[in-house]
Design a protein around this motif. Structure first.
Motif, mmCIF file in Angstrom:
data_model
loop_
_atom_site.group_PDB
_atom_site.id
_atom_site.type_symbol
_atom_site.label_atom_id
_atom_site.label_comp_id
_atom_site.label_asym_id
_atom_site.label_seq_id
_atom_site.Cartn_x
_atom_site.Cartn_y
_atom_site.Cartn_z
ATOM 1 N N TRP A 136 37.707 32.490 43.093
ATOM 2 C CA TRP A 136 37.340 31.535 43.970
ATOM 3 C C TRP A 136 35.734 31.287 43.545
ATOM 4 C CZ3 TRP A 136 32.963 31.803 47.082
ATOM 5 C CH2 TRP A 136 33.060 30.539 48.380
ATOM 6 N N ARG A 137 35.867 29.970 43.113
ATOM 7 C CA ARG A 137 34.680 29.248 42.431
ATOM 8 C C ARG A 137 34.297 30.067 41.289
ATOM 9 N NH1 ARG A 137 31.081 27.795 47.798
ATOM 10 N NH2 ARG A 137 32.450 26.466 48.562
ATOM 11 N N CYS A 138 35.175 30.174 40.321
ATOM 12 C CA CYS A 138 34.985 30.876 39.093
ATOM 13 C C CYS A 138 34.698 30.252 37.992
ATOM 14 C CB CYS A 138 36.127 31.750 38.506
ATOM 15 S SG CYS A 138 36.230 33.331 39.662
ATOM 16 N N GLY A 139 34.839 28.672 38.154
ATOM 17 C CA GLY A 139 34.648 28.161 36.861
ATOM 18 C C GLY A 139 35.377 28.028 35.632
ATOM 19 N N GLN A 140 34.815 27.417 34.438
ATOM 20 C CA GLN A 140 35.805 27.419 33.316
ATOM 21 C C GLN A 140 36.123 29.070 32.866
ATOM 22 O OE1 GLN A 140 37.519 25.046 32.315
ATOM 23 N NE2 GLN A 140 36.216 23.104 32.952
ATOM 24 N N ASP A 141 35.342 29.918 32.873
ATOM 25 C CA ASP A 141 35.255 31.223 32.392
ATOM 26 C C ASP A 141 36.399 32.038 33.177
ATOM 27 O OD1 ASP A 141 33.888 31.716 34.483
ATOM 28 O OD2 ASP A 141 32.183 32.852 33.353
ATOM 29 N N LYS A 142 36.595 31.573 34.435
ATOM 30 C CA LYS A 142 37.495 32.305 35.067
ATOM 31 C C LYS A 142 37.244 33.763 35.489
ATOM 32 C CE LYS A 142 41.112 29.218 34.146
ATOM 33 N NZ LYS A 142 42.057 28.375 35.009
ATOM 34 N N THR A 143 36.120 33.757 35.715
ATOM 35 C CA THR A 143 35.436 35.121 35.989
ATOM 36 C C THR A 143 34.489 34.988 37.182
ATOM 37 O OG1 THR A 143 35.637 35.897 33.691
ATOM 38 C CG2 THR A 143 34.198 37.206 35.118
ATOM 39 N N PRO A 144 34.661 35.756 38.193
ATOM 40 C CA PRO A 144 33.674 35.794 39.168
ATOM 41 C C PRO A 144 32.159 35.924 38.753
ATOM 42 C CG PRO A 144 35.700 37.058 39.811
ATOM 43 C CD PRO A 144 35.632 36.877 38.260
ATOM 44 N N SER A 145 31.322 35.018 39.196
ATOM 45 C CA SER A 145 30.001 35.169 38.686
ATOM 46 C C SER A 145 29.159 35.503 39.502
ATOM 47 C CB SER A 145 29.625 33.800 37.877
ATOM 48 O OG SER A 145 29.739 32.651 39.019
ATOM 49 N N THR A 146 29.320 35.624 41.048
ATOM 50 C CA THR A 146 28.502 35.864 41.993
ATOM 51 C C THR A 146 29.306 37.007 42.805
ATOM 52 O OG1 THR A 146 29.367 34.162 43.410
ATOM 53 C CG2 THR A 146 27.742 33.669 42.217
ATOM 54 N N ARG B 41 33.246 37.351 43.794
ATOM 55 C CA ARG B 41 34.130 38.536 43.681
ATOM 56 C C ARG B 41 34.754 38.836 45.100
ATOM 57 N NH1 ARG B 41 30.109 39.525 39.915
ATOM 58 N NH2 ARG B 41 28.407 40.273 41.234
ATOM 59 N N GLN B 42 34.036 38.885 46.122
ATOM 60 C CA GLN B 42 34.679 38.986 47.472
ATOM 61 C C GLN B 42 35.752 38.132 47.936
ATOM 62 O OE1 GLN B 42 31.327 39.423 50.178
ATOM 63 N NE2 GLN B 42 30.672 41.247 49.167
ATOM 64 N N GLN B 43 35.696 36.992 47.598
ATOM 65 C CA GLN B 43 36.579 36.015 47.819
ATOM 66 C C GLN B 43 37.830 35.767 46.922
ATOM 67 O OE1 GLN B 43 36.790 34.151 50.819
ATOM 68 N NE2 GLN B 43 34.883 35.019 51.156
ATOM 69 N N SER B 44 37.559 36.425 45.575
ATOM 70 C CA SER B 44 38.760 36.324 44.695
ATOM 71 C C SER B 44 39.717 37.243 45.015
ATOM 72 C CB SER B 44 38.324 36.608 43.406
ATOM 73 O OG SER B 44 37.469 35.297 42.865
ATOM 74 N N GLY B 45 40.935 37.397 44.581
ATOM 75 C CA GLY B 45 41.910 38.317 44.658
ATOM 76 C C GLY B 45 43.357 37.924 44.114
ATOM 77 N N GLU B 46 44.134 38.957 44.360
ATOM 78 C CA GLU B 46 45.568 38.543 43.779
ATOM 79 C C GLU B 46 46.836 38.512 44.915
ATOM 80 O OE1 GLU B 46 46.704 41.599 40.767
ATOM 81 O OE2 GLU B 46 45.572 40.590 39.296
ATOM 82 N N ALA B 47 47.804 37.948 44.703
ATOM 83 C CA ALA B 47 48.925 37.916 45.437
ATOM 84 C C ALA B 47 50.094 38.431 44.495
ATOM 85 C CB ALA B 47 49.576 36.745 46.083
#
Length: 144
Positions: free
Chosen positions: A113-123, A127-133
């Protein structure tokens, strides 16, 4: 007359390959979501899709973490469908596969979620909004 018919046929073919989906048959659709693990059962040769809700306009970005065991399931494509044309409309991403040989494999889809080009959570919020299915795919052998 032949040129007109040929031109009309060509126009239809080009229109069919335009801005729409590359795959029109999603096969068996199985829905998943961040934080969920879902079992999937298919037969050899059966097409199936793993569907996750997304909304790129607010920062959703789903990716296939890694290609599954190719002996069990092969990746075909990623497709998206929007729920509407209005700004901010969400939709669904479909990851399309084909069942191959009997066996089991795990398919992980990651929403960064909102990671940008590097595909890594920056905030911290990212980190809290990102996840896996996670999908546990079993290709069953032929019926006896």
């Amino acid at each position: 007359m032949r040129r007109t018919a040929a031109a009309a046929l060509l126009a239809l073919l080009v229109a069919g390959c335009g801005g729409g989906s590359a795959v029109s048959d999603y096969g068996k659709v199985v829905k998943g979501a961040k934080g969920a693990t879902v079992p999937v059962e298919v037969r050899p040769g059966q097409r199936f899709s793993l569907a996750v809700p997304d909304n790129p306009s607010v920062g959703d970005n789903w990716d296939l973490v890694e290609v599954p065991d190719a002996k069990v399931a092969s990746f075909i494509s990623e497709e998206s469908e929007r729920d509407g044309d209005a700004p901010g409309s969400g939709g669904t991403s479909y990851f399309v596969f084909n069942g191959k040989r009997p066996g089991t494999t795990e398919i992980r889809l990651r929403n960064c979620w909102r990671c940008g080009q590097d595909k890594t959570p920056s905030t911290e919020e990212s980190r809290q909004q990102s996840g896996e299915a996670i999908f546990t795919v079993t290709v069953a052998g032929p019926a006896r």
